[in-house]
Design an enzyme around this catalytic site. Structure first.
Site, PDB file in Angstrom:
ATOM      1  N   GLU A  98      68.504 -93.110  83.031  1.00  0.00           N
ATOM      2  CA  GLU A  98      67.819 -91.981  83.659  1.00  0.00           C
ATOM      3  C   GLU A  98      68.277 -90.730  82.911  1.00  0.00           C
ATOM      4  O   GLU A  98      69.434 -90.327  83.018  1.00  0.00           O
ATOM      5  CB  GLU A  98      68.187 -91.950  85.148  1.00  0.00           C
ATOM      6  CG  GLU A  98      67.578 -90.817  85.921  1.00  0.00           C
ATOM      7  CD  GLU A  98      66.067 -90.727  85.750  1.00  0.00           C
ATOM      8  OE1 GLU A  98      65.376 -91.759  85.887  1.00  0.00           O
ATOM      9  OE2 GLU A  98      65.581 -89.621  85.444  1.00  0.00           O
ATOM     10  N   CYS A 101      64.221 -95.265  74.955  1.00  0.00           N
ATOM     11  CA  CYS A 101      63.678 -94.863  76.255  1.00  0.00           C
ATOM     12  C   CYS A 101      64.326 -93.552  76.715  1.00  0.00           C
ATOM     13  O   CYS A 101      64.085 -92.516  76.110  1.00  0.00           O
ATOM     14  CB  CYS A 101      63.821 -96.012  77.254  1.00  0.00           C
ATOM     15  SG  CYS A 101      62.660 -95.843  78.621  1.00  0.00           S
ATOM     16  N   HIS A 155      62.473-100.930  74.884  1.00  0.00           N
ATOM     17  CA  HIS A 155      63.841-101.456  74.929  1.00  0.00           C
ATOM     18  C   HIS A 155      63.993-102.631  73.966  1.00  0.00           C
ATOM     19  O   HIS A 155      63.825-103.779  74.372  1.00  0.00           O
ATOM     20  CB  HIS A 155      64.165-101.932  76.351  1.00  0.00           C
ATOM     21  CG  HIS A 155      64.311-100.818  77.331  1.00  0.00           C
ATOM     22  ND1 HIS A 155      65.511-100.254  77.655  1.00  0.00           N
ATOM     23  CD2 HIS A 155      63.380-100.143  78.043  1.00  0.00           C
ATOM     24  CE1 HIS A 155      65.344 -99.283  78.530  1.00  0.00           C
ATOM     25  NE2 HIS A 155      64.048 -99.198  78.783  1.00  0.00           N
ATOM     26  N   GLU A 215      66.578-103.906  72.935  1.00  0.00           N
ATOM     27  CA  GLU A 215      67.849-104.602  73.137  1.00  0.00           C
ATOM     28  C   GLU A 215      67.739-105.759  74.131  1.00  0.00           C
ATOM     29  O   GLU A 215      68.680-106.521  74.284  1.00  0.00           O
ATOM     30  CB  GLU A 215      68.922-103.603  73.626  1.00  0.00           C
ATOM     31  CG  GLU A 215      68.802-103.135  75.067  1.00  0.00           C
ATOM     32  CD  GLU A 215      67.716-102.081  75.297  1.00  0.00           C
ATOM     33  OE1 GLU A 215      66.939-101.797  74.364  1.00  0.00           O
ATOM     34  OE2 GLU A 215      67.633-101.565  76.426  1.00  0.00           O
TER      35      GLU A 215
HETATM   36  N1  GLN Z   1      62.044 -92.610  83.096  1.00  0.00           N
HETATM   37  C1  GLN Z   1      63.381 -92.532  82.583  1.00  0.00           C
HETATM   38  C2  GLN Z   1      63.784 -91.102  82.273  1.00  0.00           C
HETATM   39  O1  GLN Z   1      63.000 -90.224  82.305  1.00  0.00           O
HETATM   40  C3  GLN Z   1      63.543 -93.396  81.352  1.00  0.00           C
HETATM   41  C4  GLN Z   1      63.400 -94.849  81.717  1.00  0.00           C
HETATM   42  C5  GLN Z   1      64.211 -95.789  80.875  1.00  0.00           C
HETATM   43  O2  GLN Z   1      65.098 -95.395  80.120  1.00  0.00           O
HETATM   44  N2  GLN Z   1      63.957 -97.068  81.040  1.00  0.00           N
HETATM   45  O3  GLN Z   1      64.914 -90.849  81.976  1.00  0.00           O
END
Ligand code: GLN
Length: 191
Positions: free
Chosen positions: A48, A79, A172, A174
């Site tokens: 997050e 991400c 992702h 990984e």
């Molecule tokens: N939605 C998340 C964010 O804004 C990212 C999601 C993720 O890393 N899988 O940080």
């Protein structure tokens, strides 16, 4: 053997450590400035992004991270990690900070609520076979600066980009043990 850190205050750390170890590098968790100082390269995992940046500030890692990334340390964001590397965010919280360095605008949670999570097979520049890409509330890249190379796209938007020593994917790589995208990152580290 290069020492590759994985930012570990929050997020998807263990899978990155496993993938990196399988590629034969020393991989370790980074929670403190002294650990960051040992890194020849760094992975910013998914998680997050708002929480990650707040914790980075609280643990006095945010400014050292900015210095290392600006100073040329090869860094791979996946991400939320892509969001942390972006110079500009759409759909962030009002005061959302980033580490920055990557001349892109990313849109958070870009693929919409109905398709929060999905998988796709994507062509990826430099790889012969498509990559199995897992997206989890993923961002996409909305705008790229002139030095940014797009390596993969989904739904017409870049989802993997490179700018010099910085690599970022919306998805992702990984999670399924396919080390090929991490291998591209290790090439940037010079391993
Ligand atoms: N939605 C998340 C964010 O804004 C990212 C999601 C993720 O890393 N899988 O940080």
């Amino acid at each position: 053997m290069p020492a590759i850190g994985v930012f570990a205050l929050q997020g998807d750390v263990r899978e990155h450590l496993h993938t990196l170890e399988a590629l034969g590098v020393e991989a370790f968790a980074v929670r403190r400035p002294a650990e960051l100082a040992r890194c020849d390269g760094l992975v910013l995992p998914g998680g997050e992004s708002t929480t990650m940046v707040k914790l980075a500030r609280a643990f006095e890692l945010l400014d050292p991270l900015r210095e290392r990334v600006r100073g040329g340390m090869p860094t791979f964001g996946t991400c939320a990690g892509m969001i942390l590397l972006a110079d500009r965010i759409e759909g962030g919280t009002a005061d959302q900070e980033t580490i920055g360095g990557l001349d892109v605008t990313v849109r958070r949670n870009a693929f919409g609520r109905q398709v929060d999570s999905f998988e796709a097979h994507l062509d990826f520049v430099g790889l012969d076979e498509p990559v199995h890409a897992v997206f989890i509330r993923a961002p996409w890249v909305e705008e790229t600066g002139p030095e940014v190379e797009v390596l993969a796209a989904a739904e017409g938007h870049p989802v993997a980009v490179r700018q010099g020593h910085l690599l970022a994917t919306s998805f992702h790589p990984e999670v399924d043990g396919d080390g090929r995208v991490h291998r591209i990152f290790l090439d940037l580290v010079g391993h």
